[in-house]
Scaffold this motif. Structure first.
Motif, PDB file in Angstrom:
ATOM      1  N   PHE A  19      31.769  37.984  40.233  1.00 48.78           N
ATOM      2  CA  PHE A  19      32.777  37.510  39.381  1.00 48.78           C
ATOM      3  C   PHE A  19      32.968  38.682  38.488  1.00 48.78           C
ATOM      4  O   PHE A  19      34.179  39.054  38.107  1.00 48.78           O
ATOM      5  N   ASP A  20      31.957  39.181  37.978  1.00 50.88           N
ATOM      6  CA  ASP A  20      32.348  40.540  37.043  1.00 50.88           C
ATOM      7  C   ASP A  20      33.236  41.541  37.680  1.00 50.88           C
ATOM      8  O   ASP A  20      34.102  42.096  36.907  1.00 50.88           O
ATOM      9  N   ARG A  21      32.926  41.889  38.890  1.00 46.52           N
ATOM     10  CA  ARG A  21      33.688  42.816  39.524  1.00 46.52           C
ATOM     11  C   ARG A  21      35.149  42.353  39.848  1.00 46.52           C
ATOM     12  O   ARG A  21      36.195  43.323  39.504  1.00 46.52           O
ATOM     13  N   LEU A  22      35.312  41.212  40.384  1.00 51.02           N
ATOM     14  CA  LEU A  22      36.662  40.762  40.409  1.00 51.02           C
ATOM     15  C   LEU A  22      37.414  40.699  38.967  1.00 51.02           C
ATOM     16  O   LEU A  22      38.489  40.882  38.965  1.00 51.02           O
ATOM     17  N   PHE A  23      36.782  40.484  37.901  1.00 53.06           N
ATOM     18  CA  PHE A  23      37.443  40.137  36.638  1.00 53.06           C
ATOM     19  C   PHE A  23      37.739  41.682  36.312  1.00 53.06           C
ATOM     20  O   PHE A  23      38.741  42.027  35.469  1.00 53.06           O
ATOM     21  N   VAL A  24      36.981  42.785  36.450  1.00 52.33           N
ATOM     22  CA  VAL A  24      37.233  44.226  35.942  1.00 52.33           C
ATOM     23  C   VAL A  24      38.462  44.642  36.851  1.00 52.33           C
ATOM     24  O   VAL A  24      39.450  45.117  36.268  1.00 52.33           O
ATOM     25  N   VAL A  25      38.677  44.159  37.950  1.00 48.76           N
ATOM     26  CA  VAL A  25      39.466  44.566  38.911  1.00 48.76           C
ATOM     27  C   VAL A  25      40.994  43.751  38.459  1.00 48.76           C
ATOM     28  O   VAL A  25      41.997  44.609  38.583  1.00 48.76           O
ATOM     29  N   GLY A  26      40.771  42.507  38.270  1.00 52.41           N
ATOM     30  CA  GLY A  26      42.049  42.004  37.587  1.00 52.41           C
ATOM     31  C   GLY A  26      42.425  42.480  36.255  1.00 52.41           C
ATOM     32  O   GLY A  26      43.596  42.661  36.182  1.00 52.41           O
ATOM     33  N   THR A  27      41.539  42.757  35.329  1.00 52.98           N
ATOM     34  CA  THR A  27      41.838  43.454  34.315  1.00 52.98           C
ATOM     35  C   THR A  27      42.761  44.741  34.317  1.00 52.98           C
ATOM     36  O   THR A  27      43.688  44.976  33.773  1.00 52.98           O
ATOM     37  N   ILE A  28      42.189  45.382  35.310  1.00 51.22           N
ATOM     38  CA  ILE A  28      42.969  46.825  35.587  1.00 51.22           C
ATOM     39  C   ILE A  28      44.334  46.602  36.128  1.00 51.22           C
ATOM     40  O   ILE A  28      45.102  47.283  35.682  1.00 51.22           O
ATOM     41  N   ILE A  29      44.572  45.734  36.994  1.00 50.20           N
ATOM     42  CA  ILE A  29      45.775  45.333  37.478  1.00 50.20           C
ATOM     43  C   ILE A  29      46.685  44.961  36.457  1.00 50.20           C
ATOM     44  O   ILE A  29      47.870  45.148  36.501  1.00 50.20           O
ATOM     45  N   VAL A  30      46.244  43.862  35.472  1.00 49.06           N
ATOM     46  CA  VAL A  30      46.970  43.327  34.516  1.00 49.06           C
ATOM     47  C   VAL A  30      47.343  44.673  33.589  1.00 49.06           C
ATOM     48  O   VAL A  30      48.556  44.331  32.990  1.00 49.06           O
ATOM     49  N   GLY A  31      46.643  45.669  33.182  1.00 51.15           N
ATOM     50  CA  GLY A  31      46.747  46.620  32.319  1.00 51.15           C
ATOM     51  C   GLY A  31      47.796  47.516  33.052  1.00 51.15           C
ATOM     52  O   GLY A  31      48.891  47.733  32.330  1.00 51.15           O
ATOM     53  N   LEU A  32      47.825  47.769  34.275  1.00 50.22           N
ATOM     54  CA  LEU A  32      48.626  48.533  34.857  1.00 50.22           C
ATOM     55  C   LEU A  32      50.053  48.001  35.095  1.00 50.22           C
ATOM     56  O   LEU A  32      51.342  48.670  34.653  1.00 50.22           O
ATOM     57  N   LEU A  33      50.112  46.693  35.188  1.00 50.05           N
ATOM     58  CA  LEU A  33      51.191  45.938  35.274  1.00 50.05           C
ATOM     59  C   LEU A  33      52.145  45.978  33.839  1.00 50.05           C
ATOM     60  O   LEU A  33      53.352  46.112  33.807  1.00 50.05           O
ATOM     61  N   ALA A  34      51.240  45.719  32.795  1.00 44.56           N
ATOM     62  CA  ALA A  34      51.596  45.724  31.479  1.00 44.56           C
ATOM     63  C   ALA A  34      52.243  47.096  30.911  1.00 44.56           C
ATOM     64  O   ALA A  34      53.357  47.499  30.615  1.00 44.56           O
ATOM     65  N   GLY A  35      51.566  48.179  31.476  1.00 45.57           N
ATOM     66  CA  GLY A  35      51.758  49.521  31.269  1.00 45.57           C
ATOM     67  C   GLY A  35      53.482  49.729  31.885  1.00 45.57           C
ATOM     68  O   GLY A  35      54.346  50.627  31.332  1.00 45.57           O
ATOM     69  N   ALA A  36      53.593  49.385  33.157  1.00 43.53           N
ATOM     70  CA  ALA A  36      54.680  49.592  33.852  1.00 43.53           C
ATOM     71  C   ALA A  36      55.912  48.943  33.177  1.00 43.53           C
ATOM     72  O   ALA A  36      56.955  49.281  33.191  1.00 43.53           O
TER      73      ALA A  36
END
Length: 45
Positions: A19-36
């Protein structure tokens, strides 16, 4: 029925362990989408 039940338990265990790994990957994806989104919004000004 036992196969389905044991498969569900195995999947549940994998999700609990990773779960922690999935959470980290999800957070990175959300951050990249917000930056875009912000980048395109600023570029459009």
């Amino acid at each position: 029925m036992q196969t389905i039940q044991s498969g569900y338990r195995g999947l549940s265990l994998l999700l609990k362990i990773n779960f922690d790994r999935l959470f980290v990957v999800g957070t990175i994806i959300v951050g990249l989408l917000a930056g875009a989104f912000l980048g395109t919004a600023i570029a459009g000004l």
